[in-house]
Design a protein around this motif. Structure first.
Motif, PDB file in Angstrom:
ATOM      1  N   SER A 177       0.912  -1.299  -0.034  1.00 48.57           N
ATOM      2  CA  SER A 177       0.201  -0.133  -0.009  1.00 48.57           C
ATOM      3  C   SER A 177       0.785   1.269  -0.055  1.00 48.57           C
ATOM      4  O   SER A 177       1.954   1.432   0.643  1.00 48.57           O
ATOM      5  CB  SER A 177      -0.744   0.003   1.271  1.00 48.57           C
ATOM      6  N   GLU A 178       0.574   2.227  -0.751  1.00 46.90           N
ATOM      7  CA  GLU A 178       1.269   3.327  -0.978  1.00 46.90           C
ATOM      8  C   GLU A 178       1.374   4.358   0.499  1.00 46.90           C
ATOM      9  O   GLU A 178       2.460   4.704   0.757  1.00 46.90           O
ATOM     10  CB  GLU A 178       0.728   4.571  -1.944  1.00 46.90           C
ATOM     11  N   GLU A 179       0.163   4.185   1.262  1.00 51.01           N
ATOM     12  CA  GLU A 179       0.171   4.860   2.539  1.00 51.01           C
ATOM     13  C   GLU A 179       1.297   3.997   3.517  1.00 51.01           C
ATOM     14  O   GLU A 179       1.961   4.680   4.430  1.00 51.01           O
ATOM     15  CB  GLU A 179      -1.041   4.589   3.150  1.00 51.01           C
ATOM     16  N   LYS A 199      -2.238  -3.574  -1.118  1.00 51.50           N
ATOM     17  CA  LYS A 199      -3.020  -2.741  -1.896  1.00 51.50           C
ATOM     18  C   LYS A 199      -3.973  -3.647  -2.396  1.00 51.50           C
ATOM     19  O   LYS A 199      -3.927  -4.680  -2.721  1.00 51.50           O
ATOM     20  CB  LYS A 199      -2.322  -2.393  -3.048  1.00 51.50           C
ATOM     21  N   ARG A 200      -5.455  -3.117  -2.373  1.00 49.87           N
ATOM     22  CA  ARG A 200      -6.512  -3.762  -2.933  1.00 49.87           C
ATOM     23  C   ARG A 200      -6.430  -4.006  -4.675  1.00 49.87           C
ATOM     24  O   ARG A 200      -6.000  -3.160  -5.103  1.00 49.87           O
ATOM     25  CB  ARG A 200      -7.920  -2.878  -2.845  1.00 49.87           C
ATOM     26  N   GLY A 234       2.706  -7.873   0.386  1.00 55.21           N
ATOM     27  CA  GLY A 234       2.390  -6.356   0.636  1.00 55.21           C
ATOM     28  C   GLY A 234       3.010  -5.688   1.767  1.00 55.21           C
ATOM     29  O   GLY A 234       2.854  -4.721   1.917  1.00 55.21           O
ATOM     30  N   SER A 278      -4.333  -5.783  -5.961  1.00 58.25           N
ATOM     31  CA  SER A 278      -2.991  -5.593  -6.592  1.00 58.25           C
ATOM     32  C   SER A 278      -2.763  -6.574  -7.802  1.00 58.25           C
ATOM     33  O   SER A 278      -3.348  -7.502  -7.955  1.00 58.25           O
ATOM     34  CB  SER A 278      -1.830  -5.913  -5.397  1.00 58.25           C
TER      35      SER A 278
END
Lengths: 351, 539
Positions: free
Chosen positions: B240-242, B528-529, B296, B531
Motif C-alpha cells: 500500500s502506498e500509505e 493494496k486492494r 504486501g 494488486s
C-alpha cells in the motif's frame, strides 16, 4: 492514548459477550423466580427487546454517524447530557454489581481468608486498563474470547455428557407463566443495558444491525441455562444466599469437579468482559458530556466509582431485581423519548 | 488500514526531517536549529561549512578541502592519488581497505592513461565520463558532503582540474562475511541462506527471490551524526502506498546521532516501544523476507545488520515459521498447532501450577495431588519461590550458554542437568515435579520461532506468576485479560496486532491452520486492494 469511538464491528462482540454473561448471572443468581423455566426467559426477553432494537435501528438511520450523534444533532444538549449521565450511572451501578459478584466468587473459590473488599482492587486495575485502552481494543479482545467460548463449551459438554438429567427440566413452566414473563422482562432489561454501547458505535464495515447478534446471545444463554438446569436441580429455598448460589454454579452442582477449571475460566473471563464492557460504555457516555476530560483521570474515576459503589454495600452489591425489572422500561422510555424528540425536531426544522 | 496516529506524537511537528539522505540530499542540510531546545544550534559537526560548499573547479582547492574534511594526512586511510592524463590533472580520493585498489588501478588510472590524449573541447568531467573511464557505475556530485559520504562508503572520488563536479566511481570492495546458513531460523526443508552484514548482498539476495521490475529498493541514510545506510524495499502495486509513505516518514523522523543496526532502527520507528512484544518482524532469511514482500509488506535492510525488518507484523507473523510454507499443509498445520500449544504452555503453565497447587487443590486429581504433596514434603520454600528460582536458573543457563565460547558451551547442558536438576532435587531445594513444569515451559518457549516474542513471553509469564501467586485462578484470569487487552490495543504501522482474526479482515486460510497453497489466493488486508500480483493469481 485516547479512547477511540468504536465502530459497529468492534462494539458488536463486546455487546454480545456482555449480554450473554449479564443474562446468565442474572438468571442464575439474581432472579430465580422462573425456576426450571429460566432457560425460556432469554427467548422471551428477546421478543420483549424487539422494540428497543427497532428504536436503535431507527436512531442509526436518521443520520450518517453513530445513533447517539444522530440524536444529538436533533435533541437539545441538556436532554442528551442528562440522558448520558443517566446511562453512565446505570452502567456503573451494574458494573459494580458484577464486580461485587466477581469478588465474592473469588472469595468462595480460593481466597476465603481475604476480604471481598480487597478483592475489588484487582478489578479496579482491570477497569482502569479497560478504559485506558479503549472500546476498540476491548472489542477485539471480546471477539477473541467469543471464538474460544465454543471450545470451552464443548469441553464441558463432553465431560458432563453422562450427567445430564432431562427430568430436572420439569415442570416445564417452572414458577409459572407470570414468572417467565418477569424473567423475560429482566432479560430484556439486561439486553437493553448492555446494548447501550451500540448507540455510540460508528458505522463501519458491519452492515447488519444488532438484532441478529442479540438473538444469538439470547439463544446461547438459553442453551447454557438449559444445560445447567439438567445438571443442577432447582433450589426452591428462599434463604439461599448469593454466595451459596455461586458456589453451586462454580462447583458444578453435584457433579464431578473435573470441568471446574474450565467453568472457572469461563466465569471469570466473562465477568471481566462484562465489567469492562459496561465501564467502557459508561466512560464513553461521560466523554459525550465532558469531551475534554483526559482519559487517565476518567479511567481512574470509573475504577473508583465501580469499586466504591460495590464496596459501599459491603461488596454484596446485588442488582436489585426491582431495579432491573424496571430497567427495560427506563431505558426503553429514555430511548423512545430521544427518538421522538429527534423525529419531531426534524419535522420542526422542516416547518 | 487505520491512521498511524500513535507514531505522530513522537515526531514533533515543525521539526525538520532527521538524518535522512537520499542521493540528492546533502549531509550539510542538517543546518537547522532545534526550536524545542531553546534555539540551540545543532550544527556542531566539524567542517560543516566546508561540507556545504560546492566542489571547486580548481583541483588544488578541492584536494585541500577533502584533506581537511577527511583529516588527511593524519587519517592515513584516506588516500589521495594525483595523476596526469595528457594535460588533464586528476586526483583519485578513496579510503584504503574500503575501495578496490585493483579496480582503481586497472579501470581508472590505466584507462585514463590510455584515453588521455584525446581532446574534443568537452568539459573535463564529460570527457572522463564518456570516453576515458572504463568503470561500470559512475555518478556526479557537486557538494563535498555527498562526495565524502560516498568516499566513506567505499567509492572513489575523481577530481579533475577544471571540472565543477566530482565523479564518484563504484569501486566498493571491502571484506565482509559471505552468505551463510541461518543460525536462528533453521528449517528442515527450504533454502539455507541468510542475510549478512553487507547491504548490497542482502538486496541482491532479495532480488534473486523476487525477480520483478516492481521490486523497488529506495536507499536512505539514518543517523544525524554518523549516517548509516538503510534500504526500504517493497513491491510497487502490491504494498500500500500509505504504508510505504509511513515507513519513509518514520525513517526520516529518526533523530538519533547514530543508528548501529536493525534493532535500533526497529526501536526508533515501532509504534509502541514500551510494549513487551515487538511490532516488527526481524528475519535473517531472504526467502521469508521475499514472501513478506509479495504479501504486501515492506522490508527495511540496514547496513551492518544481518536482519531484515518486516512491517506490518501481526501476532500471526511472529508465530509463523519459514518452513510452514515448504511442508505439506497437513504437516504444517499440525506443527503450527503444536507451536501454539507450546506458546500457551510457555505462558501459562507455571502460573497454572501455582494457582492449582496453592489455591485450587480440589481441581487436581487425588493421585497427583498426593504425589505433589509427598514430593514437596521436605522442600522448605513456598511453591512460588521454587518456581521463580527455577525460572531464574533456567534462563541464567540459557544466557550463559549464549555468551560462552562454543568449545565449552556444551558443558552447560551437563551443568544444568546435573547440578540444577538432580542435585537441587536431592537437596530438597525444589520438588521433582517442578523440573517437569520448567522443562515443558522451556520447551514451549523454544518452539516459538521468533526470538523477541519468546523473550516477551518470559516477561509476561513472570507477570502471570505474580498474579496467580497472589490470587489464584482469579489472578491468572485477570493477568491474561490485561495481557490480551494490551495486545489488542497495539498497532504495527496501523495494523492491529491480532488482525486478521480480531478485528476480522480479509485473509487467506493461513492463520492457525495452513490450508493448501492453492487456496492462498487472496490479497492480504494490508496489501493494496486488487494488486496486480493477486489479480493474476486469481485469474
Amino acid at each position: 492514548m485516547r479512547t477511540r469511538i468504536p465502530g459497529r464491528s468492534e462494539a458488536l462482540p463486546t455487546i454480545v459477550a456482555a449480554m450473554i454473561m449479564r443474562m446468565y448471572w442474572g438468571l442464575s443468581l439474581d432472579f430465580q423466580y422462573p425456576l426450571n423455566a429460566a432457560w425460556m426467559c432469554p427467548l422471551v426477553g428477546l421478543a420483549i427487546y424487539l422494540p428497543f432494537a427497532f428504536a436503535l435501528r431507527q436512531a442509526s438511520l436518521i443520520g450518517d454517524s453513530s445513533p447517539w450523534e444522530n440524536l444529538a444533532a436533533r435533541v437539545p444538549a441538556p436532554v442528551m447530557g442528562l440522558t448520558a449521565a443517566g446511562f453512565a450511572a446505570l452502567l456503573i451501578y451494574d458494573a459494580a454489581a458484577a464486580a461485587g459478584l466477581t469478588a465474592i466468587s473469588s472469595n468462595i473459590l480460593a481466597l476465603d481468608d481475604v476480604s471481598p473488599l480487597l478483592l475489588l482492587i484487582p478489578l479496579a486495575l482491570v477497569v482502569f486498563c479497560a478504559v485506558r485502552t479503549g472500546a476498540c481494543a476491548l472489542g477485539d479482545s471480546a471477539r477473541l474470547w467469543l471464538r474460544m467460548l465454543p471450545l470451552f463449551s464443548v469441553i464441558i459438554l463432553l465431560v458432563q455428557l453422562g450427567n445430564y438429567k432431562l427430568g430436572w427440566i420439569t415442570p416445564i413452566l417452572g414458577g409459572g407463566i407470570a414468572d417467565i414473563l418477569s424473567g423475560g422482562i429482566y432479560c430484556a432489561g439486561c439486553m437493553a443495558l448492555t446494548s447501550l454501547l451500540w448507540l455510540l458505535a460508528l458505522p463501519d464495515r458491519h452492515k447488519g444491525g444488532l438484532l441478529p447478534w442479540a438473538a444469538l446471545a439470547a439463544a446461547v444463554t438459553s442453551a447454557v441455562m438449559f444445560s445447567q438446569q439438567m445438571l443442577i436441580p432447582t433450589m426452591t429455598r428462599t434463604d439461599f444466599t448469593i454466595a451459596a448460589r455461586i458456589d453451586l454454579i462454580l462447583n458444578n452442582g453435584r457433579m464431578t469437579l473435573s470441568p471446574q477449571i474450565v467453568l472457572d475460566v469461563l466465569w471469570f473471563g466473562n465477568m471481566l468482559h462484562l465489567i469492562s464492557a459496561e465501564v467502557v460504555a459508561a466512560a464513553e457516555y461521560l466523554r459525550t458530556i465532558l469531551p475534554k476530560l483526559p482519559i487517565a483521570p476518567l479511567a481512574a474515576a470509573c475504577a473508583l466509582a465501580v469499586c466504591g459503589v460495590s464496596a459501599a454495600s459491603g461488596a454484596w452489591v446485588k442488582s436489585d431485581p426491582l431495579i432491573v425489572l424496571n430497567l427495560f422500561a427506563v431505558l426503553g422510555a429514555a430511548l423512545a423519548l430521544l427518538l421522538l424528540t429527534a423525529l419531531l425536531g426534524k419535522r420542526g426544522a422542516r416547518a | 488500514m487505520r491512521q498511524f496516529t500513535e507514531f505522530k506524537a513522537r515526531c514533533a511537528p515543525g521539526k525538520l526531517p532527521g538524518a535522512i539522505l537520499s542521493p540528492g540530499h546533502s549531509l550539510a542540510n542538517y543546518s537547522h536549529t532545534d526550536s524545542d531546545n531553546g534555539g540551540a544550534n545543532l550544527n556542531e559537526k566539524p567542517n560543516s561549512d566546508l561540507l556545504r560548499a560546492s566542489v571547486s573547479a580548481r583541483l588544488d582547492e578541492s584536494m585541500d578541502a577533502l584533506r581537511t574534511i577527511l583529516n588527511a594526512p593524519r587519517n592515513e586511510d584516506a588516500i589521495f592519488r594525483e595523476y596526469s592524463a595528457g594535460n588533464l590533472r586528476v586526483c583519485a580520493v578513496y579510503i584504503e581497505g574500503m575501495a578496490d585498489e585493483t579496480k582503481i588501478g586497472e579501470f581508472v588510472l590505466h584507462a585514463l592513461k590510455a584515453g588521455g590524449g584525446a581532446e574534443d573541447g568537452a568539459p573535463p568531467e564529460e570527457r572522463l565520463r564518456r570516453s576515458m573511464l572504463e568503470i561500470a557505475q559512475l555518478s556526479e556530485v557537486t557538494e563535498y558532503a555527498e562526495a565524502v559520504q560516498m568516499i566513506l562508503s567505499g567509492m572513489t572520488c575523481l577530481l579533475a582540474d577544471g571540472a565543477g563536479e566530482a565523479l564518484m566511481l563504484e569501486t566498493r570492495n571491502y571484506p565482509h562475511r559471505g552468505v551463510e546458513k541461518p543460525t536462528n531460523e533453521l528449517v528442515v526443508n527450504g533454502p539455507q541462506e541468510a542475510f549478512n552484514e553487507h547491504l548490497r548482498t542482502n538486496i541482491t539476495l532479495l532480488r534473486r527471490y523476487v525477480q520483478s521490475p516492481e521490486l523497488i529498493c529506495e536507499k536512505l541514510y539514518v543517523g544525524t551524526g554518523v549516517p548509516t545506510q538503510v534500504a526500504l524495499v517493497y513491491m510497487r502495486g502490491v504494498a500500500s502506498e500509505e504504508l510505504v509513505a509511513e515507513a519513509k516518514r518514520r525513517l526520516m523522523c529518526i533523530q538519533s546521532p547514530t543508528v548501529m543496526g536493525a534493532g535500533e532502527v526497529q526501536q526508533l520507528i515501532e509504534d509502541r516501544p514500551f510494549s513487551l512484544l515487538p511490532q516488527m518482524l526481524q528475519t535473517e532469511r531472504p526467502d521469508r523476507a521475499a514472501s513478506c514482500l509479495t504479501d504486501g509488506q515492506i522490508a527495511i535492510l540496514v547496513e551492518n545488520s544481518p536482519y531484515a525488518l518486516i512491517a506490518p507484523a501481526t501476532f500471526f507473523h511472529l508465530i509463523h515459521a519459514s518452513d510452514d510454507s515448504f511442508l505439506r499443509w497437513q504437516y504444517a498445520s499440525a506443527i503450527r498447532i503444536i507451536r501454539v500449544l507450546g506458546l500457551l504452555i510457555s505462558l501459562m503453565l507455571p502460573a497454572l501450577y501455582i494457582a492449582m497447587s496453592v489455591f485450587h487443590n480440589q481441581l487436581i486429581p487425588m493421585a497427583l495431588l498426593t504425589s505433589i504433596a509427598e514430593s514437596r514434603a521436605n522442600v522448605p520454600f513456598p511453591i512460588v519461590v521454587e518456581v521463580l528460582f527455577m525460572e531464574f536458573s533456567f534462563y541464567l543457563l540459557n544466557e550463559a550458554g549464549l555468551r560462552t565460547p562454543t568449545q565449552i558451551g556444551s558443558a552447560f547442558g551437563i551443568v544444568g542437568a546435573l547440578i540444577l536438576g538432580q542435585t537441587a532435587v536431592s537437596a530438597s531445594v525444589i520438588s521433582p515435579i517442578l523440573i517437569i513444569i520448567i522443562a515443558l515451559t522451556g520447551l514451549g518457549n523454544y518452539v516459538i520461532p521468533n526470538y523477541e516474542l519468546g523473550v516477551g513471553l518470559i516477561l509476561y509469564r513472570l507477570m502471570l506468576i505474580a498474579f496467580s501467586a497472589a490470587l489464584g485462578l482469579y489472578g491468572l484470569m485477570i493477568g491474561m485479560f490485561l495481557i490480551v487487552l494490551h495486545l489488542c490495543s497495539i498497532r504495527s504501522f496501523g495494523v492491529e496486532f491480532f488482525a486478521p482474526m480480531s478485528p476480522r479482515r480479509r485473509h487467506n486460510p493461513d492463520l492457525l491452520l495452513r490450508l493448501p497453497v492453492w487456496m492462498q489466493k487472496r490479497a492480504l488486508f494490508y496489501a493494496k486492494r486488487d494488486s496486480w500480483l493477486h489479480q493474476e493469481a486469481r485469474a
